[in-house]
Design a protein around this motif. Structure first.
Motif, PDB file in Angstrom:
ATOM      1  N   ILE A  63       0.837  -1.204   0.000  1.00 54.30           N
ATOM      2  CA  ILE A  63       0.000   0.000   0.000  1.00 54.30           C
ATOM      3  C   ILE A  63       0.871   1.252   0.000  1.00 54.30           C
ATOM      4  O   ILE A  63       0.632   2.209  -0.752  1.00 54.30           O
ATOM      5  N   ILE A  64       1.912   1.244   0.849  1.00 55.56           N
ATOM      6  CA  ILE A  64       2.805   2.401   0.923  1.00 55.56           C
ATOM      7  C   ILE A  64       3.493   2.645  -0.418  1.00 55.56           C
ATOM      8  O   ILE A  64       3.576   3.784  -0.900  1.00 55.56           O
ATOM      9  N   ASP A  65       3.990   1.572  -1.035  1.00 56.02           N
ATOM     10  CA  ASP A  65       4.653   1.719  -2.329  1.00 56.02           C
ATOM     11  C   ASP A  65       3.691   2.229  -3.394  1.00 56.02           C
ATOM     12  O   ASP A  65       4.071   3.014  -4.268  1.00 56.02           O
ATOM     13  N   GLY A  66       2.434   1.773  -3.331  1.00 57.09           N
ATOM     14  CA  GLY A  66       1.437   2.256  -4.278  1.00 57.09           C
ATOM     15  C   GLY A  66       1.179   3.743  -4.117  1.00 57.09           C
ATOM     16  O   GLY A  66       1.076   4.482  -5.100  1.00 57.09           O
ATOM     17  N   VAL A  67       1.083   4.186  -2.855  1.00 56.00           N
ATOM     18  CA  VAL A  67       0.874   5.615  -2.590  1.00 56.00           C
ATOM     19  C   VAL A  67       2.082   6.430  -3.056  1.00 56.00           C
ATOM     20  O   VAL A  67       1.938   7.497  -3.668  1.00 56.00           O
ATOM     21  N   LEU A  68       3.288   5.928  -2.778  1.00 55.77           N
ATOM     22  CA  LEU A  68       4.493   6.628  -3.218  1.00 55.77           C
ATOM     23  C   LEU A  68       4.567   6.688  -4.741  1.00 55.77           C
ATOM     24  O   LEU A  68       5.051   7.676  -5.313  1.00 55.77           O
ATOM     25  N   TYR A  69       4.093   5.645  -5.397  1.00 51.39           N
ATOM     26  CA  TYR A  69       4.057   5.650  -6.860  1.00 51.39           C
ATOM     27  C   TYR A  69       3.152   6.771  -7.369  1.00 51.39           C
ATOM     28  O   TYR A  69       3.506   7.506  -8.295  1.00 51.39           O
ATOM     29  N   LEU A  70       1.972   6.917  -6.743  1.00 55.53           N
ATOM     30  CA  LEU A  70       1.053   7.984  -7.149  1.00 55.53           C
ATOM     31  C   LEU A  70       1.667   9.361  -6.888  1.00 55.53           C
ATOM     32  O   LEU A  70       1.510  10.283  -7.700  1.00 55.53           O
ATOM     33  N   MET A  71       2.364   9.494  -5.763  1.00 55.99           N
ATOM     34  CA  MET A  71       3.031  10.764  -5.475  1.00 55.99           C
ATOM     35  C   MET A  71       4.100  11.060  -6.523  1.00 55.99           C
ATOM     36  O   MET A  71       4.284  12.210  -6.945  1.00 55.99           O
ATOM     37  N   GLY A  72       4.818  10.014  -6.955  1.00 57.55           N
ATOM     38  CA  GLY A  72       5.813  10.198  -8.000  1.00 57.55           C
ATOM     39  C   GLY A  72       5.187  10.631  -9.317  1.00 57.55           C
ATOM     40  O   GLY A  72       5.737  11.469 -10.035  1.00 57.55           O
ATOM     41  N   CYS A  73       4.019  10.048  -9.626  1.00 52.96           N
ATOM     42  CA  CYS A  73       3.306  10.448 -10.841  1.00 52.96           C
ATOM     43  C   CYS A  73       2.915  11.917 -10.782  1.00 52.96           C
ATOM     44  O   CYS A  73       3.090  12.662 -11.755  1.00 52.96           O
ATOM     45  N   LEU A  74       2.377  12.337  -9.628  1.00 51.85           N
ATOM     46  CA  LEU A  74       1.981  13.739  -9.480  1.00 51.85           C
ATOM     47  C   LEU A  74       3.185  14.670  -9.587  1.00 51.85           C
ATOM     48  O   LEU A  74       3.108  15.735 -10.207  1.00 51.85           O
ATOM     49  N   ALA A  75       4.301  14.259  -8.980  1.00 51.70           N
ATOM     50  CA  ALA A  75       5.500  15.097  -9.030  1.00 51.70           C
ATOM     51  C   ALA A  75       6.007  15.242 -10.462  1.00 51.70           C
ATOM     52  O   ALA A  75       6.375  16.343 -10.899  1.00 51.70           O
ATOM     53  N   GLU A  76       6.017  14.148 -11.202  1.00 49.66           N
ATOM     54  CA  GLU A  76       6.504  14.203 -12.580  1.00 49.66           C
ATOM     55  C   GLU A  76       5.573  15.021 -13.466  1.00 49.66           C
ATOM     56  O   GLU A  76       6.019  15.826 -14.291  1.00 49.66           O
ATOM     57  N   LYS A  77       4.269  14.832 -13.279  1.00 52.66           N
ATOM     58  CA  LYS A  77       3.306  15.628 -14.040  1.00 52.66           C
ATOM     59  C   LYS A  77       3.445  17.107 -13.688  1.00 52.66           C
ATOM     60  O   LYS A  77       3.366  17.982 -14.558  1.00 52.66           O
ATOM     61  N   GLY A  78       3.644  17.387 -12.389  1.00 51.69           N
ATOM     62  CA  GLY A  78       3.778  18.772 -11.950  1.00 51.69           C
ATOM     63  C   GLY A  78       5.003  19.441 -12.546  1.00 51.69           C
ATOM     64  O   GLY A  78       4.946  20.604 -12.972  1.00 51.69           O
ATOM     65  N   ARG A  79       6.129  18.718 -12.589  1.00 50.32           N
ATOM     66  CA  ARG A  79       7.335  19.285 -13.204  1.00 50.32           C
ATOM     67  C   ARG A  79       7.101  19.583 -14.684  1.00 50.32           C
ATOM     68  O   ARG A  79       7.535  20.617 -15.200  1.00 50.32           O
ATOM     69  N   GLY A  80       6.412  18.663 -15.356  1.00 45.37           N
ATOM     70  CA  GLY A  80       6.121  18.891 -16.769  1.00 45.37           C
ATOM     71  C   GLY A  80       5.241  20.101 -16.984  1.00 45.37           C
ATOM     72  O   GLY A  80       5.459  20.892 -17.910  1.00 45.37           O
ATOM     73  N   LEU A  81       4.236  20.260 -16.106  1.00 48.29           N
ATOM     74  CA  LEU A  81       3.332  21.403 -16.228  1.00 48.29           C
ATOM     75  C   LEU A  81       4.065  22.715 -15.971  1.00 48.29           C
ATOM     76  O   LEU A  81       3.869  23.707 -16.691  1.00 48.29           O
ATOM     77  N   LEU A  82       4.924  22.736 -14.949  1.00 42.68           N
ATOM     78  CA  LEU A  82       5.687  23.949 -14.651  1.00 42.68           C
ATOM     79  C   LEU A  82       6.625  24.310 -15.802  1.00 42.68           C
ATOM     80  O   LEU A  82       6.777  25.488 -16.156  1.00 42.68           O
ATOM     81  N   THR A  83       7.261  23.296 -16.392  1.00 36.58           N
ATOM     82  CA  THR A  83       8.144  23.549 -17.530  1.00 36.58           C
ATOM     83  C   THR A  83       7.354  24.086 -18.713  1.00 36.58           C
ATOM     84  O   THR A  83       7.776  25.035 -19.390  1.00 36.58           O
ATOM     85  N   PHE A  84       6.199  23.505 -18.961  1.00 35.34           N
ATOM     86  CA  PHE A  84       5.350  23.941 -20.068  1.00 35.34           C
ATOM     87  C   PHE A  84       4.938  25.396 -19.896  1.00 35.34           C
ATOM     88  O   PHE A  84       5.003  26.201 -20.836  1.00 35.34           O
ATOM     89  N   ARG A  85       4.529  25.752 -18.687  1.00 35.42           N
ATOM     90  CA  ARG A  85       4.133  27.138 -18.430  1.00 35.42           C
ATOM     91  C   ARG A  85       5.307  28.091 -18.595  1.00 35.42           C
ATOM     92  O   ARG A  85       5.170  29.188 -19.158  1.00 35.42           O
ATOM     93  N   ALA A  86       6.480  27.671 -18.085  1.00 36.93           N
ATOM     94  CA  ALA A  86       7.655  28.537 -18.179  1.00 36.93           C
ATOM     95  C   ALA A  86       8.062  28.760 -19.631  1.00 36.93           C
ATOM     96  O   ALA A  86       8.448  29.872 -20.014  1.00 36.93           O
ATOM     97  N   VAL A  87       7.973  27.709 -20.441  1.00 37.07           N
ATOM     98  CA  VAL A  87       8.331  27.835 -21.859  1.00 37.07           C
ATOM     99  C   VAL A  87       7.368  28.775 -22.575  1.00 37.07           C
ATOM    100  O   VAL A  87       7.778  29.623 -23.379  1.00 37.07           O
ATOM    101  N   ARG A  88       6.085  28.642 -22.282  1.00 41.28           N
ATOM    102  CA  ARG A  88       5.085  29.495 -22.938  1.00 41.28           C
ATOM    103  C   ARG A  88       5.186  30.946 -22.472  1.00 41.28           C
ATOM    104  O   ARG A  88       4.883  31.870 -23.232  1.00 41.28           O
ATOM    105  N   LYS A  89       5.614  31.126 -21.225  1.00 45.20           N
ATOM    106  CA  LYS A  89       5.627  32.470 -20.651  1.00 45.20           C
ATOM    107  C   LYS A  89       6.835  33.288 -21.090  1.00 45.20           C
ATOM    108  O   LYS A  89       6.747  34.512 -21.253  1.00 45.20           O
ATOM    109  N   THR A  90       7.976  32.630 -21.274  1.00 44.02           N
ATOM    110  CA  THR A  90       9.196  33.370 -21.581  1.00 44.02           C
ATOM    111  C   THR A  90       9.150  33.981 -22.979  1.00 44.02           C
ATOM    112  O   THR A  90       8.545  33.426 -23.900  1.00 44.02           O
TER     113      THR A  90
END
Length: 221
Positions: A63-90
């Motif tokens: 269960i813990i590993d599954g939750v950590l996996y979901l947190m990793g997914c959110l972190a990776e998606k979040g980094r991608g979203l932040l990069t996308f916004r930064a690229v569009r904004k600059t």
């Protein structure tokens, strides 16, 4: 870019390296319980306690590993979203190209010319506005379930001998043999995936697994 990031996140559970890691982790956890069983003094109550502990431990860690996996997914998606916004904004093309290159695998980024990065920059600017927040997709949840099952289900082959064999001594021997075979097969698969000698890596995985189990037990795990 955020979409590609989410696709990478959802596919991680399907990668063989991740499967090998989760199976190895589950085996080490269950072996710390079976290895702590005293053959000379173990009765059915001791075996039952060990079984409950092993299953409960891997259930919890699955269960813990599954939750950590979901947190990793959110972190990776979040980094991608932040990069996308930064690229569009600059408004600085060189800054945009640098951010795009940083978001790509190093091998891919190293072969892209500035004009190709500029083309990616222009195409990203034409995409619609990104969402305010990242969300978990169906594949992410399925990935978390897969991680849980890998950790939990690898417990059963090792503990099954204790369920069907009433004598603890032969049950432990069969259990250890099954664990060694599983460790070897895990290493063999890892060797094939990494381009190394499968048999050598399989034997090394057995040795490594036993060392890690010994360290875990010595440290009170």
């Amino acid at each position: 870019m955020p979409e590609n990031s989410s696709e990478r996140s959802s596919k991680r559970v399907l990668e063989p390296i991740d499967r090998v890691s989760e199976i190895l982790f589950g085996l080490i956890m269950v072996l710390t319980f079976t290895g702590s069983l005293s053959i000379a003094e173990a009765g059915r109550d001791d075996v039952r306690t060990m079984l409950i502990g092993a299953l409960g431990c891997n259930l919890a860690w699955g269960i813990i590993d599954g939750v950590l996996y979901l947190m990793g997914c959110l972190a990776e998606k979040g980094r991608g979203l932040l990069t996308f916004r930064a690229v569009r904004k600059t408004t600085d093309p060189k800054e945009a190209q640098r951010r795009i290159a940083d978001a790509l695998p190093s091998v891919v980024a190293s072969v892209l010319e500035p004009i190709e990065l500029e083309s990616l920059y222009q195409r990203l600017k034409q995409l619609p506005e990104p969402p305010d927040h990242v969300r978990l997709r169906k594949d992410d949840w399925l990935g978390a379930v897969g991680v849980f099952l890998l950790v939990f289900l690898c417990t059963f082959p090792v503990v099954i001998p204790f369920i069907f064999m009433h004598n603890a001594e032969p049950a432990l021997r069969v259990s250890n043999a099954i664990a060694i075979v599983m460790l070897f097969l895990t290493g063999y698969a890892f060797g094939r995936m990494t381009g190394r000698h499968p048999w050598l890596v399989g034997i090394s995985m057995v040795v490594l697994g036993l060392i890690l189990v010994g360290l875990t037990m010595a440290l009170g795990g």
